[in-house]
Design a protein around this motif. Structure first.
Motif, PDB file in Angstrom:
ATOM      1  N   VAL A 201      -3.917   7.771  -1.715  1.00 34.15           N
ATOM      2  CA  VAL A 201      -2.517   7.645  -2.128  1.00 34.15           C
ATOM      3  C   VAL A 201      -2.296   6.215  -2.610  1.00 34.15           C
ATOM      4  O   VAL A 201      -3.131   5.337  -2.390  1.00 34.15           O
ATOM      5  N   SER A 202      -1.176   5.976  -3.244  1.00 35.33           N
ATOM      6  CA  SER A 202      -0.856   4.632  -3.714  1.00 35.33           C
ATOM      7  C   SER A 202      -0.659   3.678  -2.532  1.00 35.33           C
ATOM      8  O   SER A 202      -0.117   4.076  -1.497  1.00 35.33           O
ATOM      9  N   PRO A 203      -1.082   2.422  -2.653  1.00 34.50           N
ATOM     10  CA  PRO A 203      -0.885   1.458  -1.565  1.00 34.50           C
ATOM     11  C   PRO A 203       0.532   0.882  -1.533  1.00 34.50           C
ATOM     12  O   PRO A 203       0.736  -0.328  -1.457  1.00 34.50           O
ATOM     13  N   SER A 204       1.517   1.755  -1.574  1.00 39.40           N
ATOM     14  CA  SER A 204       2.923   1.341  -1.461  1.00 39.40           C
ATOM     15  C   SER A 204       3.284   1.198   0.014  1.00 39.40           C
ATOM     16  O   SER A 204       2.560   1.678   0.896  1.00 39.40           O
ATOM     17  N   ALA A 205       4.401   0.561   0.304  1.00 44.90           N
ATOM     18  CA  ALA A 205       4.847   0.445   1.693  1.00 44.90           C
ATOM     19  C   ALA A 205       5.057   1.826   2.306  1.00 44.90           C
ATOM     20  O   ALA A 205       4.734   2.064   3.480  1.00 44.90           O
ATOM     21  N   GLU A 206       5.592   2.736   1.503  1.00 44.08           N
ATOM     22  CA  GLU A 206       5.823   4.098   1.985  1.00 44.08           C
ATOM     23  C   GLU A 206       4.514   4.757   2.421  1.00 44.08           C
ATOM     24  O   GLU A 206       4.426   5.358   3.499  1.00 44.08           O
ATOM     25  N   GLN A 207       3.506   4.636   1.570  1.00 46.43           N
ATOM     26  CA  GLN A 207       2.232   5.265   1.904  1.00 46.43           C
ATOM     27  C   GLN A 207       1.500   4.506   3.012  1.00 46.43           C
ATOM     28  O   GLN A 207       0.821   5.130   3.832  1.00 46.43           O
TER      29      GLN A 207
END
Length: 199
Positions: A96-102
């Protein structure tokens, strides 16, 4: 009852497909704070939900694996992924994308998997992850719950799809730790000698 343990790490990433040009086109970093919140309806023999000292083991090592590392989405451009691997000894590949959400979902998932794979030995009850909060900046954070881990629309998480570089693995106290987790080999908490008899 809930307890909270705070972890910190420094990490670099690109968040592809996001709205902000700076975030999706340039490698940049953040000083992350991760709040791991555990819940239980029963206390152990020390009258704790889960001894904070136990969270300095496998769970801390996995979160610390992201420190001074670059994280990338395994669906990103292959040349970019190879450059991350070529120029950083510490990297983490995510499904998944390394966003804060993920990140909040990934840390929830990893902590929950470790707890499920741990033999507790001090009368612990139904200890599980209640929530994970990932602070990406002083003003913004993402928070996940069990329903977010189970939500396939947010991306399917599996141990096989999270990969840690050789350098990260070499720094673990047990460099087979993640393979053990993937293969269902149990972690054993220390045995405890009770100083005060159980009621």
């Amino acid at each position: 009852m809930l307890i909270r343990k705070l972890f910190k790490f420094e990490n670099a990433h690109i968040v592809r497909n996001c709205t902000s040009d700076r975030c999706k086109r340039s490698i940049h970093g953040h000083s992350y704070k991760v709040e791991l919140i555990l819940k239980a309806s029963k206390l152990d023999h020390g009258q704790m939900v889960y001894d904070f000292g136990l969270l300095k083991g496998v769970i801390k090592e996995l979160i610390d694996s992201f420190d001074h590392a670059i994280c990338f989405w395994n669906a990103d451009d292959t040349a970019y992924i190879q450059a991350c691997k070529d120029f950083s000894a510490r990297w983490v590949s995510l499904p998944v994308s390394p966003s804060a959400e993920q990140f909040s979902r990934v840390f929830f998932f990893l902590a929950q998997e470790v707890l499920k794979s741990t033999n507790t030995q001090n009368g612990e009850g139904d200890v599980s992850v209640y929530s994970v909060i990932v602070h990406e900046t002083d003003t913004g954070y993402a928070q996940s719950f069990q329903e977010d881990i189970d939500n396939d629309q947010m991306g399917i998480l599996s141990l096989d799809q999270i990969e840690f570089s050789q350098q990260i693995q070499a720094e673990w106290s047990n460099n087979q730790m993640y393979e053990d987790l993937k293969n269902g080999i149990k972690f054993n908490n220390p045995q405890v000698e009770l100083q005060v008899p159980k009621a």
